[in-house]
Write a protein that holds these residues in place. Structure first.
Motif, PDB file in Angstrom:
ATOM      1  N   VAL A 121       4.740  -6.230   1.132  1.00  9.65           N
ATOM      2  CA  VAL A 121       5.153  -4.934   0.591  1.00  9.65           C
ATOM      3  C   VAL A 121       4.574  -4.717  -0.804  1.00  9.65           C
ATOM      4  N   MET A 122       4.467  -5.787  -1.581  1.00 15.56           N
ATOM      5  CA  MET A 122       3.895  -5.635  -2.922  1.00 15.56           C
ATOM      6  C   MET A 122       2.424  -5.237  -2.848  1.00 15.56           C
ATOM      7  N   LEU A 123       1.719  -5.727  -1.845  1.00 17.82           N
ATOM      8  CA  LEU A 123       0.307  -5.344  -1.695  1.00 17.82           C
ATOM      9  C   LEU A 123       0.177  -3.865  -1.323  1.00 17.82           C
ATOM     10  N   TYR A 124       1.033  -3.403  -0.401  1.00 18.49           N
ATOM     11  CA  TYR A 124       0.989  -1.970  -0.064  1.00 18.49           C
ATOM     12  C   TYR A 124       1.304  -1.109  -1.289  1.00 18.49           C
ATOM     13  N   LEU A 125       2.283  -1.564  -2.088  1.00 23.73           N
ATOM     14  CA  LEU A 125       2.671  -0.781  -3.268  1.00 23.73           C
ATOM     15  C   LEU A 125       1.582  -0.814  -4.340  1.00 23.73           C
ATOM     16  N   ALA A 126       0.922  -1.965  -4.493  1.00 27.80           N
ATOM     17  CA  ALA A 126      -0.169  -2.061  -5.471  1.00 27.80           C
ATOM     18  C   ALA A 126      -1.302  -1.108  -5.079  1.00 27.80           C
ATOM     19  N   ASP A 127      -1.601  -1.082  -3.796  1.00 27.23           N
ATOM     20  CA  ASP A 127      -2.630  -0.155  -3.301  1.00 27.23           C
ATOM     21  C   ASP A 127      -2.238   1.284  -3.636  1.00 27.23           C
ATOM     22  N   ARG A 128      -0.956   1.609  -3.427  1.00 29.18           N
ATOM     23  CA  ARG A 128      -0.487   3.003  -3.673  1.00 29.18           C
ATOM     24  C   ARG A 128      -0.568   3.367  -5.151  1.00 29.18           C
ATOM     25  N   ALA A 129      -0.210   2.432  -6.017  1.00 33.43           N
ATOM     26  CA  ALA A 129      -0.270   2.714  -7.452  1.00 33.43           C
ATOM     27  C   ALA A 129      -1.696   3.082  -7.856  1.00 33.43           C
ATOM     28  N   GLN A 130      -2.656   2.277  -7.410  1.00 33.26           N
ATOM     29  CA  GLN A 130      -4.069   2.564  -7.716  1.00 33.26           C
ATOM     30  C   GLN A 130      -4.486   3.908  -7.132  1.00 33.26           C
ATOM     31  N   HIS A 131      -4.043   4.139  -5.899  1.00 34.12           N
ATOM     32  CA  HIS A 131      -4.442   5.343  -5.161  1.00 34.12           C
ATOM     33  C   HIS A 131      -3.958   6.606  -5.866  1.00 34.12           C
ATOM     34  N   VAL A 132      -2.689   6.599  -6.280  1.00 34.98           N
ATOM     35  CA  VAL A 132      -2.123   7.786  -6.942  1.00 34.98           C
ATOM     36  C   VAL A 132      -2.843   8.027  -8.268  1.00 34.98           C
TER      37      VAL A 132
END
Ligand code: Z5A
Length: 208
Positions: free
Chosen positions: A69-80
């Motif tokens: 879940v932390m990897l998905y969230l890290a991806d989202r932070a960069q993406h946004v």
């Protein structure tokens, strides 16, 4: 976070037709002169690509659920920060294949990670940037997997069918909780019939 463009996200289990409908909508909007960009999670940009490889690699079958879940969230932070917010500020319509609801459906309902905590983490990594509208294409997992049967399955797709059923039910719960934002469409009819439903929903909301 201020935005001028329209932010539309697409959700559902594997093979539900997100990519197909995003392509159609991109072409529809482009033909009408609307500036539009398409994107996906996980995997936008160099960091996103590196995270995506780890998340979907079959060799990482033992990946811890918290690490996942932390990897998905890290991806989202960069993406946004680096893609979605700048595109919206520039007045573009952003069509995004998966976003915060995927984390709630897969890691929350699918992996039983506390939903309230995931909602807070989503809020943290997105700075509160919520979609204007989300399309959920609902199909039974058996139908979705039948559509992608010629593919080599990745780590997430290789989860047991029971997991994918929990994810589907999770999505339906999320749609019931947020009926103003999430438009749930039956993903089983033809591509054109699903697209008609999508266009009607956007028209009802004054987005097109
Ligand atoms: N994941 C997560 O766990 N947590 C998170 O926070 C996030 C993601 C963001 C990413 O997978 C994985 O990460 C995903 C969730 C998880 N995993 N699982 N399992 P991905 O990005 O590689 O793939 P996907 O998002 O699951 O997409 P997909 O499998 O490619 O499905 P799709 O885009 O929804 O479907 P499609 O490519 O448009 O259509 C699939 C096939 O069906 C294709 O041959 C089409 O021609 C056909 N199709 C489409 N629509 C129809 C209709 N209406 N009728 C008949 N045939 C159709």
């Amino acid at each position: 976070m201020t935005s001028k463009g329209v932010f539309i996200t697409f959700e559902g289990i594997e093979g539900c037709g997100k990519t197909t409908q995003i392509t159609r909508l991109r072409d529809f909007l482009t033909d009408r002169g609307v500036p539009v960009v398409t994107t996906q999670e996980p995997g936008e940009g160099a960091v996103g690509q590196a995270i995506r490889r780890q998340l979907l690699d079959q060799h990482n079958a033992g990946l811890d659920a918290a690490a996942e879940v932390m990897l998905y969230l890290a991806d989202r932070a960069q993406h946004v920060t680096h893609f979605i917010a700048p595109a919206l500020r520039a007045g573009k319509t952003v069509l995004c294949d998966r976003y915060t609801d995927s984390t709630l459906a897969y890691q929350g309902y699918g992996r039983d990670i506390a939903l309230e905590m995931l909602k807070e983490l989503n809020e943290f990594v997105t700075h509160g940037l919520a979609p204007d509208v989300t399309f959920l294409f609902d199909i039974p997992p058996e139908d979705g997997f039948a559509r992608i049967r010629d593919r080599v399955l990745d780590r997430m797709e290789s989860e047991a069918i029971a997991f994918h059923r929990k994810v589907r039910e999770g999505y339906l719960c999320l749609a019931r909780e947020a009926p103003d934002r999430i438009v749930c469409l039956d993903g089983r009819p033809s591509v054109s019939a699903v697209f008609d439903g999508l266009i009607q929903a956007l028209a009802r909301r004054g987005i097109i």
